[in-house]
Write a protein that holds these residues in place. Structure first.
Motif, PDB file in Angstrom:
ATOM      1  N   ALA A  62      21.101 -37.076   3.951  1.00 60.41           N
ATOM      2  CA  ALA A  62      20.339 -35.828   4.001  1.00 60.41           C
ATOM      3  C   ALA A  62      20.103 -35.416   5.450  1.00 60.41           C
ATOM      4  CB  ALA A  62      19.007 -36.002   3.263  1.00 60.41           C
ATOM      5  N   TRP A 111      26.461 -31.787  -4.452  1.00 56.30           N
ATOM      6  CA  TRP A 111      25.823 -30.563  -4.944  1.00 56.30           C
ATOM      7  C   TRP A 111      24.378 -30.487  -4.447  1.00 56.30           C
ATOM      8  CZ3 TRP A 111      29.212 -27.251  -6.560  1.00 56.30           C
ATOM      9  CH2 TRP A 111      30.350 -27.665  -7.225  1.00 56.30           C
ATOM     10  N   THR A 112      23.727 -31.621  -4.342  1.00 55.28           N
ATOM     11  CA  THR A 112      22.364 -31.657  -3.802  1.00 55.28           C
ATOM     12  C   THR A 112      22.352 -31.110  -2.380  1.00 55.28           C
ATOM     13  OG1 THR A 112      22.060 -33.710  -5.075  1.00 55.28           O
ATOM     14  CG2 THR A 112      20.336 -33.130  -3.468  1.00 55.28           C
ATOM     15  N   ILE A 115      22.971 -27.256  -2.156  1.00 54.60           N
ATOM     16  CA  ILE A 115      21.766 -26.467  -2.426  1.00 54.60           C
ATOM     17  C   ILE A 115      20.857 -26.472  -1.207  1.00 54.60           C
ATOM     18  CG2 ILE A 115      19.669 -26.294  -3.839  1.00 54.60           C
ATOM     19  CD1 ILE A 115      21.273 -27.504  -6.164  1.00 54.60           C
ATOM     20  N   GLY A 116      20.679 -27.652  -0.609  1.00 52.79           N
ATOM     21  CA  GLY A 116      19.839 -27.759   0.578  1.00 52.79           C
ATOM     22  C   GLY A 116      20.380 -26.938   1.738  1.00 52.79           C
ATOM     23  N   GLY A 146      14.948 -24.052  -4.399  1.00 58.33           N
ATOM     24  CA  GLY A 146      15.832 -25.201  -4.224  1.00 58.33           C
ATOM     25  C   GLY A 146      15.439 -26.371  -5.102  1.00 58.33           C
ATOM     26  N   GLY A 150      17.763 -27.643  -8.104  1.00 63.36           N
ATOM     27  CA  GLY A 150      18.224 -29.027  -8.109  1.00 63.36           C
ATOM     28  C   GLY A 150      17.835 -29.759  -9.376  1.00 63.36           C
ATOM     29  N   GLY A 159      15.487 -32.266  -7.908  1.00 68.49           N
ATOM     30  CA  GLY A 159      14.801 -31.411  -6.939  1.00 68.49           C
ATOM     31  C   GLY A 159      14.245 -32.197  -5.768  1.00 68.49           C
ATOM     32  N   VAL A 162      16.811 -32.354  -2.977  1.00 67.60           N
ATOM     33  CA  VAL A 162      16.870 -31.095  -2.215  1.00 67.60           C
ATOM     34  C   VAL A 162      15.679 -31.015  -1.270  1.00 67.60           C
ATOM     35  CG1 VAL A 162      16.907 -28.588  -2.372  1.00 67.60           C
ATOM     36  CG2 VAL A 162      18.101 -29.952  -4.110  1.00 67.60           C
ATOM     37  N   VAL A 165      16.202 -32.929   1.922  1.00 67.88           N
ATOM     38  CA  VAL A 165      17.030 -32.190   2.889  1.00 67.88           C
ATOM     39  C   VAL A 165      16.155 -31.213   3.664  1.00 67.88           C
ATOM     40  CG1 VAL A 165      18.970 -30.603   3.184  1.00 67.88           C
ATOM     41  CG2 VAL A 165      19.098 -32.423   1.462  1.00 67.88           C
TER      42      VAL A 165
END
Length: 262
Positions: A62, A111-112, A115-116, A146, A150, A159, A162, A165
């Protein structure tokens, strides 16, 4: 290492005799820790120490995702590269976690990060307007969206992932309040929010419980030893870091299927 967007974390002057970890080494450490966690999830489920070590991997990734945003010369190329490997990693991830080619209730960790990163890009666009009244509500909405996205998309760490991040975005830097912010918010996310398995231990004659997910806070040690130095870098090394994620999961699945066939 040049920083095209922000120079919050300067490089050390040449010749300064102070130990630090390069971005390349930090990536290698994170990949090794992730491999340990995935070995526990597939071939060595009885070895709990592997998943305990694996708790450190996600915060490092992250952190490096946020650093990647501020050091990349092209956000478009960066996010498209991540999108490509998110797609390529989905089947190996599904095979490893769900035992099937299609496992829609859990998506891989890239994918996490996507989104971040998308949220960070929106917040940076608002920050550059240099209007606090705009940046604060935009940031609040982005963080909320976010975390919700997530969670409903069931990405890895949901979530909370995210949110981690975003933590490294808001507390980016080496000032004392940035380091304290990382420590306190990561404790809240990993121990209070995620929680999970607890280990009873005796410390100085007192019986206490150690949260397994709380071990993720130890990731701050290598993160804080990073000073912005890039270290070894080449196209081949960069590609291998991206490819490691889907390739090692696929190899573990193949080995597991081979072992289970006997």
């Amino acid at each position: 290492m040049t920083n095209d967007r922000n120079k919050t974390i300067p490089e050390l002057p040449k010749g300064k005799p102070e130990f630090n970890i390069s971005a390349a080494l930090l990536h290698i450490i994170a990949m090794a820790l992730m491999l340990m966690d995935h070995l526990w999830a597939t071939l060595l489920p009885a070895q709990d120490w592997l998943t305990c070590a694996g708790r450190l991997a996600f915060p490092i990734f992250a952190f490096m995702t946020v650093e990647g945003y501020f050091h990349t010369r092209s956000f478009k190329k960066y996010i498209l590269r991540l999108l490509l490997f998110a797609v390529l990693s989905e089947i190996p991830f599904d095979l490893m976690y769900g035992g099937t080619w299609f496992y829609p209730v859990h998506q891989n960790v890239i994918w996490t990060f996507l989104i971040g990163l998308s949220g960070i890009h929106l917040m940076e666009a608002a920050r550059k307007k240099k209007k606090l009244w705009l940046f604060l509500p935009v940031s609040a909405l982005v963080v909320l969206a976010g975390v919700i996205l997530g969670t409903i998309c069931m990405v890895d760490y949901y979530g909370a992932g995210v949110l981690m991040v975003f933590i490294f975005y808001f507390f980016r830097g080496r000032k004392w309040w940035c380091l304290a912010g990382q420590l306190l918010t990561l404790y809240w996310v990993n121990v209070e929010l995620l929680g999970g398995l607890m280990y009873p231990i005796c410390l100085f004659g007192m019986d206490i419980e150690l949260c397994q997910q709380g071990l993720a806070l130890l990731a701050l040690i290598p993160i804080w030893l990073y000073r912005g130095r890039q270290g070894y870098h080449s196209k081949a090394f960069q590609l291998s870091c991206y490819a490691f994620y889907p390739v090692h999961m696929l190899i573990l699945v193949l080995i597991l299927n081979y072992v289970n066939s006997f």
